[in-house]
Design a protein around this motif. Structure first.
Motif, PDB file in Angstrom:
ATOM      1  N   ASP A 196       0.835  -1.195   0.000  1.00  0.00           N
ATOM      2  CA  ASP A 196       0.000   0.000   0.000  1.00  0.00           C
ATOM      3  C   ASP A 196       0.872   1.247   0.000  1.00  0.00           C
ATOM      4  O   ASP A 196       1.840   1.332   0.765  1.00  0.00           O
ATOM      5  CB  ASP A 196      -0.883   0.066   1.252  1.00  0.00           C
ATOM      6  N   VAL A 197       0.530   2.196  -0.846  1.00  0.00           N
ATOM      7  CA  VAL A 197       1.174   3.509  -0.851  1.00  0.00           C
ATOM      8  C   VAL A 197       0.048   4.533  -0.731  1.00  0.00           C
ATOM      9  O   VAL A 197      -0.830   4.596  -1.591  1.00  0.00           O
ATOM     10  CB  VAL A 197       1.983   3.751  -2.141  1.00  0.00           C
ATOM     11  N   ILE A 198       0.068   5.287   0.354  1.00  0.00           N
ATOM     12  CA  ILE A 198      -0.937   6.318   0.593  1.00  0.00           C
ATOM     13  C   ILE A 198      -0.222   7.664   0.530  1.00  0.00           C
ATOM     14  O   ILE A 198       0.750   7.888   1.266  1.00  0.00           O
ATOM     15  CB  ILE A 198      -1.641   6.123   1.950  1.00  0.00           C
ATOM     16  N   PHE A 199      -0.682   8.517  -0.335  1.00  0.00           N
ATOM     17  CA  PHE A 199       0.024   9.763  -0.620  1.00  0.00           C
ATOM     18  C   PHE A 199      -0.389  10.885   0.306  1.00  0.00           C
ATOM     19  O   PHE A 199      -1.486  10.897   0.856  1.00  0.00           O
ATOM     20  CB  PHE A 199      -0.184  10.133  -2.096  1.00  0.00           C
ATOM     21  N   LYS A 200       0.525  11.849   0.459  1.00  0.00           N
ATOM     22  CA  LYS A 200       0.318  12.979   1.366  1.00  0.00           C
ATOM     23  C   LYS A 200      -0.855  13.851   0.948  1.00  0.00           C
ATOM     24  O   LYS A 200      -1.526  14.440   1.785  1.00  0.00           O
ATOM     25  CB  LYS A 200       1.589  13.827   1.438  1.00  0.00           C
ATOM     26  N   ASP A 201      -1.078  13.940  -0.364  1.00  0.00           N
ATOM     27  CA  ASP A 201      -2.162  14.791  -0.861  1.00  0.00           C
ATOM     28  C   ASP A 201      -2.550  14.349  -2.274  1.00  0.00           C
ATOM     29  O   ASP A 201      -1.888  13.505  -2.879  1.00  0.00           O
ATOM     30  CB  ASP A 201      -1.780  16.267  -0.825  1.00  0.00           C
ATOM     31  N   LYS A 202      -3.613  14.929  -2.771  1.00  0.00           N
ATOM     32  CA  LYS A 202      -4.120  14.578  -4.097  1.00  0.00           C
ATOM     33  C   LYS A 202      -3.111  14.906  -5.196  1.00  0.00           C
ATOM     34  O   LYS A 202      -2.977  14.167  -6.161  1.00  0.00           O
ATOM     35  CB  LYS A 202      -5.453  15.276  -4.356  1.00  0.00           C
ATOM     36  N   ALA A 203      -2.397  15.993  -5.049  1.00  0.00           N
ATOM     37  CA  ALA A 203      -1.410  16.383  -6.068  1.00  0.00           C
ATOM     38  C   ALA A 203      -0.321  15.316  -6.208  1.00  0.00           C
ATOM     39  O   ALA A 203       0.060  14.954  -7.332  1.00  0.00           O
ATOM     40  CB  ALA A 203      -0.805  17.736  -5.726  1.00  0.00           C
ATOM     41  N   ALA A 204       0.161  14.808  -5.088  1.00  0.00           N
ATOM     42  CA  ALA A 204       1.189  13.762  -5.133  1.00  0.00           C
ATOM     43  C   ALA A 204       0.617  12.478  -5.738  1.00  0.00           C
ATOM     44  O   ALA A 204       1.257  11.835  -6.581  1.00  0.00           O
ATOM     45  CB  ALA A 204       1.739  13.498  -3.735  1.00  0.00           C
ATOM     46  N   TYR A 205      -0.580  12.099  -5.315  1.00  0.00           N
ATOM     47  CA  TYR A 205      -1.245  10.912  -5.865  1.00  0.00           C
ATOM     48  C   TYR A 205      -1.415  11.047  -7.376  1.00  0.00           C
ATOM     49  O   TYR A 205      -1.056  10.141  -8.138  1.00  0.00           O
ATOM     50  CB  TYR A 205      -2.607  10.714  -5.185  1.00  0.00           C
ATOM     51  N   ASP A 206      -1.937  12.187  -7.825  1.00  0.00           N
ATOM     52  CA  ASP A 206      -2.152  12.406  -9.251  1.00  0.00           C
ATOM     53  C   ASP A 206      -0.845  12.356 -10.031  1.00  0.00           C
ATOM     54  O   ASP A 206      -0.783  11.790 -11.122  1.00  0.00           O
ATOM     55  CB  ASP A 206      -2.860  13.747  -9.496  1.00  0.00           C
ATOM     56  N   ALA A 207       0.219  12.928  -9.481  1.00  0.00           N
ATOM     57  CA  ALA A 207       1.519  12.937 -10.169  1.00  0.00           C
ATOM     58  C   ALA A 207       2.059  11.517 -10.345  1.00  0.00           C
ATOM     59  O   ALA A 207       2.563  11.167 -11.416  1.00  0.00           O
ATOM     60  CB  ALA A 207       2.517  13.796  -9.394  1.00  0.00           C
ATOM     61  N   VAL A 208       1.938  10.695  -9.318  1.00  0.00           N
ATOM     62  CA  VAL A 208       2.430   9.317  -9.410  1.00  0.00           C
ATOM     63  C   VAL A 208       1.556   8.507 -10.371  1.00  0.00           C
ATOM     64  O   VAL A 208       2.073   7.727 -11.175  1.00  0.00           O
ATOM     65  CB  VAL A 208       2.516   8.661  -8.017  1.00  0.00           C
ATOM     66  N   CYS A 209       0.261   8.718 -10.329  1.00  0.00           N
ATOM     67  CA  CYS A 209      -0.618   8.026 -11.282  1.00  0.00           C
ATOM     68  C   CYS A 209      -0.280   8.414 -12.718  1.00  0.00           C
ATOM     69  O   CYS A 209      -0.211   7.546 -13.596  1.00  0.00           O
ATOM     70  CB  CYS A 209      -2.085   8.317 -10.971  1.00  0.00           C
ATOM     71  N   ARG A 210      -0.049   9.687 -12.961  1.00  0.00           N
ATOM     72  CA  ARG A 210       0.318  10.144 -14.314  1.00  0.00           C
ATOM     73  C   ARG A 210       1.639   9.524 -14.772  1.00  0.00           C
ATOM     74  O   ARG A 210       1.800   9.174 -15.933  1.00  0.00           O
ATOM     75  CB  ARG A 210       0.436  11.672 -14.367  1.00  0.00           C
ATOM     76  N   SER A 211       2.575   9.384 -13.844  1.00  0.00           N
ATOM     77  CA  SER A 211       3.892   8.845 -14.205  1.00  0.00           C
ATOM     78  C   SER A 211       3.827   7.362 -14.571  1.00  0.00           C
ATOM     79  O   SER A 211       4.700   6.864 -15.274  1.00  0.00           O
ATOM     80  CB  SER A 211       4.887   9.037 -13.063  1.00  0.00           C
ATOM     81  N   GLN A 212       2.814   6.672 -14.051  1.00  0.00           N
ATOM     82  CA  GLN A 212       2.658   5.228 -14.281  1.00  0.00           C
ATOM     83  C   GLN A 212       3.878   4.427 -13.830  1.00  0.00           C
ATOM     84  O   GLN A 212       4.158   3.359 -14.357  1.00  0.00           O
ATOM     85  CB  GLN A 212       2.336   4.944 -15.746  1.00  0.00           C
ATOM     86  N   VAL A 213       4.634   4.944 -12.852  1.00  0.00           N
ATOM     87  CA  VAL A 213       5.831   4.252 -12.366  1.00  0.00           C
ATOM     88  C   VAL A 213       5.469   3.000 -11.570  1.00  0.00           C
ATOM     89  O   VAL A 213       6.230   2.036 -11.549  1.00  0.00           O
ATOM     90  CB  VAL A 213       6.741   5.192 -11.546  1.00  0.00           C
ATOM     91  N   ILE A 214       4.310   3.006 -10.920  1.00  0.00           N
ATOM     92  CA  ILE A 214       3.889   1.813 -10.186  1.00  0.00           C
ATOM     93  C   ILE A 214       3.057   0.977 -11.149  1.00  0.00           C
ATOM     94  O   ILE A 214       1.876   1.227 -11.365  1.00  0.00           O
ATOM     95  CB  ILE A 214       3.114   2.183  -8.905  1.00  0.00           C
ATOM     96  N   ASN A 215       3.721   0.005 -11.746  1.00  0.00           N
ATOM     97  CA  ASN A 215       3.098  -0.874 -12.732  1.00  0.00           C
ATOM     98  C   ASN A 215       3.627  -2.288 -12.533  1.00  0.00           C
ATOM     99  O   ASN A 215       4.515  -2.513 -11.705  1.00  0.00           O
ATOM    100  CB  ASN A 215       3.361  -0.358 -14.155  1.00  0.00           C
ATOM    101  N   LYS A 216       3.081  -3.238 -13.272  1.00  0.00           N
ATOM    102  CA  LYS A 216       3.481  -4.637 -13.089  1.00  0.00           C
ATOM    103  C   LYS A 216       4.968  -4.849 -13.329  1.00  0.00           C
ATOM    104  O   LYS A 216       5.624  -5.583 -12.596  1.00  0.00           O
ATOM    105  CB  LYS A 216       2.658  -5.557 -13.992  1.00  0.00           C
ATOM    106  N   SER A 217       5.509  -4.191 -14.316  1.00  0.00           N
ATOM    107  CA  SER A 217       6.927  -4.350 -14.633  1.00  0.00           C
ATOM    108  C   SER A 217       7.814  -3.840 -13.496  1.00  0.00           C
ATOM    109  O   SER A 217       8.759  -4.512 -13.081  1.00  0.00           O
ATOM    110  CB  SER A 217       7.254  -3.618 -15.932  1.00  0.00           C
ATOM    111  N   THR A 218       7.505  -2.659 -12.987  1.00  0.00           N
ATOM    112  CA  THR A 218       8.289  -2.080 -11.887  1.00  0.00           C
ATOM    113  C   THR A 218       8.220  -2.958 -10.648  1.00  0.00           C
ATOM    114  O   THR A 218       9.244  -3.257 -10.030  1.00  0.00           O
ATOM    115  CB  THR A 218       7.784  -0.660 -11.547  1.00  0.00           C
ATOM    116  N   ILE A 219       7.024  -3.367 -10.273  1.00  0.00           N
ATOM    117  CA  ILE A 219       6.856  -4.209  -9.081  1.00  0.00           C
ATOM    118  C   ILE A 219       7.595  -5.536  -9.269  1.00  0.00           C
ATOM    119  O   ILE A 219       8.308  -5.991  -8.367  1.00  0.00           O
ATOM    120  CB  ILE A 219       5.360  -4.440  -8.763  1.00  0.00           C
TER     121      ILE A 219
END
Length: 107
Positions: free
Chosen positions: A26-49
């Motif tokens: 689980d990764v819970i972000f400090k705020d919506k801006a941080a959450y949105d930025a990480v979602c946009r980056s798509q860094v947390i994906n099956k390949s990365t994990i």
């Protein structure tokens, strides 16, 4: 392009059992801006994990972005069932460490 560590953007990075044969990260972000930025980056994906945990992408069961909580959840197959001989973390609470050095590219 700026990069930041996941630990700078998240208030909680944890792991836990998701039954005896799976782990949830689980990764819970400090705020919506941080959450949105990480979602946009798509860094947390099956390949990365898969790369971080030394498993195949098929062993990454799923990744869920959950906007109401500003959180991302990834579920993976446990290398050993909880409590099995050779298993060292029966609660799955010490398995989040590979996420701590993850770099996120921000646009």
């Amino acid at each position: 392009m700026a990069t930041r560590k996941l630990t700078e953007l998240a208030s909680v990075i944890r792991s836990k059992n998701s039954g005896p044969y799976e782990l949830t990260l689980d990764v819970i972000f400090k705020d919506k801006a941080a959450y949105d930025a990480v979602c946009r980056s798509q860094v947390i994906n099956k390949s990365t994990i898969a790369n971080l945990y030394g498993i195949s992408e098929e062993e990454v069961i799923g990744i869920i972005e959950f906007a109401p909580a500003n959180a991302i959840k990834a579920t993976i197959v446990r290398p050993y069932p909880s409590g099995a001989l050779g298993e060292r973390d029966v609660y799955g609470a010490q398995q989040h460490a590979p996420l701590l050095n993850l770099e996120v590219s921000l646009d």
